[in-house]
Design an enzyme around this catalytic site. Structure first.
Site, PDB file in Angstrom:
ATOM      1  N   CYS A   1       0.809  -1.224   0.000  1.00 51.51           N
ATOM      2  CA  CYS A   1       0.000   0.000   0.000  1.00 51.51           C
ATOM      3  C   CYS A   1       0.838   1.269   0.000  1.00 51.51           C
ATOM      4  CB  CYS A   1      -0.956  -0.005   1.193  1.00 51.51           C
ATOM      5  SG  CYS A   1      -0.183  -0.446   2.769  1.00 51.51           S
TER       6      CYS A   1
ATOM      7  N   HIS B   1      -2.681   6.479   4.580  1.00 55.20           N
ATOM      8  CA  HIS B   1      -1.237   6.554   4.815  1.00 55.20           C
ATOM      9  C   HIS B   1      -0.711   7.906   4.346  1.00 55.20           C
ATOM     10  CE1 HIS B   1      -1.329   2.485   5.946  1.00 55.20           C
ATOM     11  NE2 HIS B   1      -0.704   1.913   4.941  1.00 55.20           N
TER      12      HIS B   1
END
EC number: 1.2.1.11
Length: 345
Positions: free
Chosen positions: A130, A250
């Site tokens: 990711c 994130h």
């Protein structure tokens, strides 16, 4: 008429699997038939999809007969065992685990970056980590325009990257802190490591276990995957990966060095025209990306772009994306869409 496909989802009840289901519906993926596969423990349970109730089937090699696309998000051991079996039966596997990512025979793909690699698949395509996906999506248009020699990244990664149980632990720890109760830690920084620390009111400079070189496996994923996706084995990449008490999204502080000189405005222009990228950079109005606003969004957001004070070819960027979407489920579905568009199915 668009070809109708038979799709299998392995690990549909997990954090990423559920997002994959949402993306299939949202993006109107041409599904003729869909099946949901899981362990024998979950087989027989009902699952809702697009207004209909389905029954989860046991994930066995035979369950992939007649499947066109198999979306895997059930852990590396499951992928190792069943992905080759699915491919053997004619399915194209899009695997969201780390198991096949560095296999030289398996394409590792972010469609905006290296879509052409899809044509080289031999039945299995790996979805990158990711934190890697959002970084290379933002850096590739800059690399293509000005060249790239060095990347140093520090990540601020949400707990959803560690699964639903980590989200629940953050919530429980936060509630216990506020209530003055004992705070227990059983999951982070890594479920399989010796010690665990609370994430509520904390940041943990460890994601996954440590390797022999002092970097964590998460950091080595970012280093190695970036080089593979960009076809740049000579690229200098270093990473420090940190878990923060954010549920989803994130964030990354990235320092890059270019081959050729560029201005901040030239980088702005490149990113404004880059697919999947949203430029949010206006310090006069305090406009910059933040995970609370990226949650649920498809794009990768880039801001705080500034030239290094000591190196004309050095630039600093701030990159944010929803790790369960572009960082996982959305990228997987975009791979499937690209396969369909490029007549690779």
């Amino acid at each position: 008429m668009t070809k109708q496909l038979t799709v299998a989802v392995v690990g549909a009840t997990g954090a990423v699997g559920s997002k994959m289901m949402e993306q299939l519906i949202k993006r109107k993926f041409p599904i003729g038939e869909i099946k949901f596969l899981a362990s024998a423990r979950s087989a027989g349970k009902p699952i809702e999809f697009n207004g209909k109730t389905y029954t989860i089937e046991e994930a066995t090699p035979e369950a992939f007969e007649g499947v066109n696309i198999a979306l895997f998000s059930a852990g590396g051991s499951v992928s190792a065992l069943l992905a080759p079996e699915a491919a053997k039966r004619g399915a194209v596997v899009i695997d969201n685990t780390s198991h096949f990512r560095m296999d030289p025979t398996v394409p590792l793909v972010v469609p905006e970056v290296n879509r052409e690699d899809l044509a080289k698949h031999k039945g299995i395509i790996a979805n990158p980590n990711c934190s890697t996906i959002q970084m290379v999506a933002a850096l590739e248009p800059i690399r293509a325009a000005f060249g790239l020699t060095k990347v140093i990244v520090s990540t601020y990664q949400a707990v959803s990257g560690a699964g639903i149980s980590a989200i629940e632990e953050l919530k429980a720890q936060s509630e216990n802190w506020d209530a003055g109760k004992n705070v227990e830690a059983n999951i982070l920084p890594s479920g399989g490591d010796k010690r665990h620390y609370p994430i509520a009111r904390n940041v943990i400079p460890q994601i996954d276990k440590f390797t022999d070189n002092g970097f964590t496996y998460e950091e080595m994923k970012m280093i190695n995957e970036t080089k593979k996706i960009m076809h740049a084995p000579e690229l200098s990449v270093a990473a420090t990966c940190v878990r923060v008490p954010v549920v989803s999204g994130h964030s990354e502080s990235v320092y890059i060095e270019l081959e050729n000189e560029a201005s901040v405005q030239e980088i702005f222009e490149v990113l404004r025209n880059a697919p999947g990228i949203v430029l949010e950079d206006d310090i006069s109005t305090q406009t910059y990306p933040m995970p609370i606003y990226a949650e649920g969004e498809d794009a990768t957001f880039v801001g705080r772009i500034r030239q290094d004070l000591d190196n004309k070819k050095g630039f600093h960027l701030w990159i944010v994306s929803d790790n369960l979407l572009k960082g996982a489920a959305l990228n997987s579905i975009q791979i499937a869409e690209a396969m369909l568009e490029d007549n690779l199915l």
